[in-house]
Write a protein that holds these residues in place. Structure first.
Motif, PDB file in Angstrom:
ATOM      1  N   CYS A  99      67.485  59.060 115.302  1.00 55.17           N
ATOM      2  CA  CYS A  99      68.728  59.769 115.604  1.00 55.17           C
ATOM      3  C   CYS A  99      69.397  59.026 116.748  1.00 55.17           C
ATOM      4  O   CYS A  99      68.761  58.220 117.445  1.00 55.17           O
ATOM      5  CB  CYS A  99      68.484  61.230 115.961  1.00 55.17           C
ATOM      6  SG  CYS A  99      67.616  61.481 117.516  1.00 55.17           S
ATOM      7  N   ASP A 126      69.986  69.244 119.048  1.00 53.11           N
ATOM      8  CA  ASP A 126      70.615  69.775 117.834  1.00 53.11           C
ATOM      9  C   ASP A 126      71.507  68.731 117.170  1.00 53.11           C
ATOM     10  O   ASP A 126      72.678  68.962 116.853  1.00 53.11           O
ATOM     11  CB  ASP A 126      71.434  71.033 118.153  1.00 53.11           C
ATOM     12  CG  ASP A 126      71.820  71.809 116.893  1.00 53.11           C
ATOM     13  OD1 ASP A 126      71.113  71.659 115.881  1.00 53.11           O
ATOM     14  OD2 ASP A 126      72.831  72.536 116.929  1.00 53.11           O
ATOM     15  N   ILE A 127      70.948  67.519 116.969  1.00 54.84           N
ATOM     16  CA  ILE A 127      71.656  66.457 116.265  1.00 54.84           C
ATOM     17  C   ILE A 127      70.856  66.050 115.034  1.00 54.84           C
ATOM     18  O   ILE A 127      69.652  66.310 114.940  1.00 54.84           O
ATOM     19  CB  ILE A 127      71.894  65.226 117.169  1.00 54.84           C
ATOM     20  CG1 ILE A 127      70.565  64.714 117.754  1.00 54.84           C
ATOM     21  CG2 ILE A 127      72.861  65.572 118.292  1.00 54.84           C
ATOM     22  CD1 ILE A 127      70.735  63.493 118.653  1.00 54.84           C
ATOM     23  N   ALA A 128      71.542  65.427 114.083  1.00 57.58           N
ATOM     24  CA  ALA A 128      70.936  65.128 112.788  1.00 57.58           C
ATOM     25  C   ALA A 128      69.817  64.095 112.907  1.00 57.58           C
ATOM     26  O   ALA A 128      69.938  63.099 113.631  1.00 57.58           O
ATOM     27  CB  ALA A 128      71.997  64.626 111.824  1.00 57.58           C
ATOM     28  N   LEU A 129      68.736  64.334 112.199  1.00 59.59           N
ATOM     29  CA  LEU A 129      67.620  63.395 112.102  1.00 59.59           C
ATOM     30  C   LEU A 129      67.789  62.598 110.826  1.00 59.59           C
ATOM     31  O   LEU A 129      67.876  63.172 109.731  1.00 59.59           O
ATOM     32  CB  LEU A 129      66.294  64.151 112.098  1.00 59.59           C
ATOM     33  CG  LEU A 129      65.013  63.308 112.163  1.00 59.59           C
ATOM     34  CD1 LEU A 129      64.905  62.600 113.513  1.00 59.59           C
ATOM     35  CD2 LEU A 129      63.789  64.187 111.931  1.00 59.59           C
ATOM     36  N   THR A 130      67.866  61.283 110.952  1.00 60.36           N
ATOM     37  CA  THR A 130      68.092  60.427 109.786  1.00 60.36           C
ATOM     38  C   THR A 130      66.986  59.380 109.698  1.00 60.36           C
ATOM     39  O   THR A 130      65.961  59.477 110.367  1.00 60.36           O
ATOM     40  CB  THR A 130      69.462  59.742 109.869  1.00 60.36           C
ATOM     41  OG1 THR A 130      69.489  58.907 111.042  1.00 60.36           O
ATOM     42  CG2 THR A 130      70.589  60.759 109.950  1.00 60.36           C
ATOM     43  N   SER A 155      66.225  65.234 118.338  1.00 62.72           N
ATOM     44  CA  SER A 155      66.962  65.954 117.292  1.00 62.72           C
ATOM     45  C   SER A 155      66.836  67.456 117.480  1.00 62.72           C
ATOM     46  O   SER A 155      67.817  68.200 117.347  1.00 62.72           O
ATOM     47  CB  SER A 155      66.432  65.543 115.918  1.00 62.72           C
ATOM     48  OG  SER A 155      67.019  66.325 114.897  1.00 62.72           O
ATOM     49  N   ARG A 156      65.627  67.900 117.817  1.00 60.39           N
ATOM     50  CA  ARG A 156      65.387  69.329 118.012  1.00 60.39           C
ATOM     51  C   ARG A 156      66.052  69.846 119.289  1.00 60.39           C
ATOM     52  O   ARG A 156      66.728  70.881 119.285  1.00 60.39           O
ATOM     53  CB  ARG A 156      63.882  69.582 118.068  1.00 60.39           C
ATOM     54  CG  ARG A 156      63.509  71.053 118.231  1.00 60.39           C
ATOM     55  CD  ARG A 156      62.019  71.258 118.232  1.00 60.39           C
ATOM     56  NE  ARG A 156      61.354  70.712 119.406  1.00 60.39           N
ATOM     57  CZ  ARG A 156      60.576  69.642 119.402  1.00 60.39           C
ATOM     58  NH1 ARG A 156      60.351  68.972 118.281  1.00 60.39           N
ATOM     59  NH2 ARG A 156      60.012  69.213 120.522  1.00 60.39           N
ATOM     60  N   ALA A 178      62.714  60.581 118.291  1.00 64.83           N
ATOM     61  CA  ALA A 178      63.832  61.024 117.454  1.00 64.83           C
ATOM     62  C   ALA A 178      63.651  62.486 117.041  1.00 64.83           C
ATOM     63  O   ALA A 178      64.607  63.274 117.079  1.00 64.83           O
ATOM     64  CB  ALA A 178      63.948  60.134 116.225  1.00 64.83           C
ATOM     65  N   LYS A 179      62.431  62.843 116.672  1.00 65.95           N
ATOM     66  CA  LYS A 179      62.182  64.236 116.261  1.00 65.95           C
ATOM     67  C   LYS A 179      62.434  65.194 117.434  1.00 65.95           C
ATOM     68  O   LYS A 179      63.055  66.244 117.258  1.00 65.95           O
ATOM     69  CB  LYS A 179      60.733  64.376 115.766  1.00 65.95           C
ATOM     70  CG  LYS A 179      60.436  63.616 114.483  1.00 65.95           C
ATOM     71  CD  LYS A 179      58.965  63.768 114.111  1.00 65.95           C
ATOM     72  CE  LYS A 179      58.616  62.959 112.863  1.00 65.95           C
ATOM     73  NZ  LYS A 179      57.171  63.059 112.518  1.00 65.95           N
ATOM     74  N   TYR A 188      74.490  64.270 126.794  1.00 65.44           N
ATOM     75  CA  TYR A 188      73.214  64.478 126.104  1.00 65.44           C
ATOM     76  C   TYR A 188      72.042  64.292 127.070  1.00 65.44           C
ATOM     77  O   TYR A 188      71.063  65.052 127.035  1.00 65.44           O
ATOM     78  CB  TYR A 188      73.089  63.498 124.930  1.00 65.44           C
ATOM     79  CG  TYR A 188      74.070  63.739 123.818  1.00 65.44           C
ATOM     80  CD1 TYR A 188      73.856  64.744 122.879  1.00 65.44           C
ATOM     81  CD2 TYR A 188      75.218  62.968 123.700  1.00 65.44           C
ATOM     82  CE1 TYR A 188      74.758  64.978 121.849  1.00 65.44           C
ATOM     83  CE2 TYR A 188      76.131  63.193 122.674  1.00 65.44           C
ATOM     84  CZ  TYR A 188      75.892  64.199 121.751  1.00 65.44           C
ATOM     85  OH  TYR A 188      76.804  64.431 120.729  1.00 65.44           O
TER      86      TYR A 188
END
Length: 366
Positions: free
Chosen positions: A66, A46-50, A42-43, A38-39, A76
């Motif tokens: 994410c 460029d999507i939100a990490l929740t 996300s990087r 996920a980390k 993606y």
């Protein structure tokens, strides 16, 4: 630390089997990623990490996550593949409405730079090669496959195999290379794959063993024995071809019936050019910009279909040596040059033809 839920246990069990991939884990209408995946996603995307653990007070104990909508996941995935990552697609294999307890899930496919089949991730007029390289002392072999079209070829070299292998790699420019232990140890091959071609290297020592490799080649292409395949005296080609088939079957997990023709490259069939010569001649890309514009292929290419574009590129990259084969090709060209009406009608007809090779491949994948 909070006790793992059944779903998270399922995720971790599957992730352990595909630790070198980003795991797209299907949850409803989304592919979700957790923890380090996920980390990273996300990087890179460029999507939100929740997180799903909002009730956990300590942020360090929360599970990063994410996700991306499954109906738009292809875009993606394309971005991740372009950056050199592998993606494992984990789907729900039973109807959630009928499932008793946890929905069953399994990885249905691994997408890598060399096994891409989606048209949005491929250049129309350029083949997308995956290769295997076998090396044992001075003897070796290579095999190449474009999974999207089913093209499959191999060659063996009895002497000075390393230089021949490097030249073949330069000719095909694969995006991914499966290397035997002997090939991986040779810095000339490793550096050429990773630095010159910027291709993804893979390892698979067991898949290069001769007897299992020979059995896979015979089974895939319908030969009674390896001699019928014209590979009886070419163990390097057999090992490379068998290893490549095993890797495709392991990652794609579908019927490979569209890969049904084995093309064996014998010495003297094509002119062998080293990488520097190929670049200086600007056969398919210009020396200054690295683009097609300004190259010999750019001057010649007036093809009307993606299939024709790929074939012409192959002809430019693999010049014929046989005078008979050269005359046969020139005679075919002359036939159309002399008949303006037929040539014009043929060109117009070809405009409406889609990429049949890749369409057939995608139909096989389902």
């Amino acid at each position: 630390m909070a006790e793992l839920t059944p779903m998270k246990k399922q995720y971790q069990q599957i992730k352990q089997q595909y630790s070198d991939c980003l795991l797209f884990f299907r949850l409803g209408d989304f592919y979700e990623m957790f923890d380090e995946d996920a980390k990273l996603a996300s990087r890179e995307l460029d999507i939100a990490l929740t997180t799903r653990d909002r009730t956990v007070e300590d942020p360090e104990q929360r599970t990063p996550m994410c996700g991306v909508p499954y109906h738009s996941a292809e875009a993606y995935i394309a971005r991740l593949i372009a950056k050199g990552y592998k993606v494992a697609i984990c789907e729900q294999t039973e109807d959630p409405a009928l499932a008793k307890g946890l929905v069953q899930r399994e990885v249905i496919r691994i997408i890598t730079p060399g096994t891409v089949t989606e048209s949005s991730m491929l250049e129309e007029a350029r083949s997308n090669y995956l290769c295997a390289v076998s090396l044992n002392g001075q003897r070796g072999g290579v095999a190449f496959c474009d999974v999207s079209t089913g093209e499959f070829c191999c060659a063996a070299f009895e002497n000075d195999a390393v230089s021949h292998i490097v030249n073949e790699l330069g000719r095909f420019s694969p995006r991914e290379a499966l290397l035997s232990p002997g090939a991986k140890e040779r810095t000339e091959i490793w550096d050429f794959v990773t630095k010159k071609l910027a291709a993804m290297p893979e390892e698979g020592a067991e898949s290069f063993e001769y007897m299992p490799a020979a059995a896979r080649v015979c089974e895939q292409f319908g030969f009674k024995d390896i001699d019928e395949a014209s590979l009886g005296d070419q163990p390097g080609a057999v090992c490379a071809a068998g290893a490549l088939l095993e890797y495709i079957q392991r990652t794609q997990k579908f019927d490979l019936s569209h890969i049904r023709r084995l093309d064996v490259f014998f010495g003297g069939r094509f002119m062998e050019l080293d990488y520097v010569t190929r670049r200086n001649l600007e056969l398919t890309e210009s020396l200054r910009s690295g683009e097609k514009k300004g190259s010999l292929l750019w001057v010649l290419d007036r093809t009307r279909t993606p299939m024709g574009g790929r074939l012409l590129r192959a002809w430019v990259e693999r010049p014929l040596l046989s005078a008979v084969a050269i005359r046969r090709r020139l005679n075919a060209v002359q036939e159309l040059v002399n008949d303006n009406v037929t040539r014009s009608e043929l060109r117009e007809t070809l405009r409406g033809i889609g990429d049949m090779q890749r369409l057939v491949g995608r139909a096989v994948y389902g």
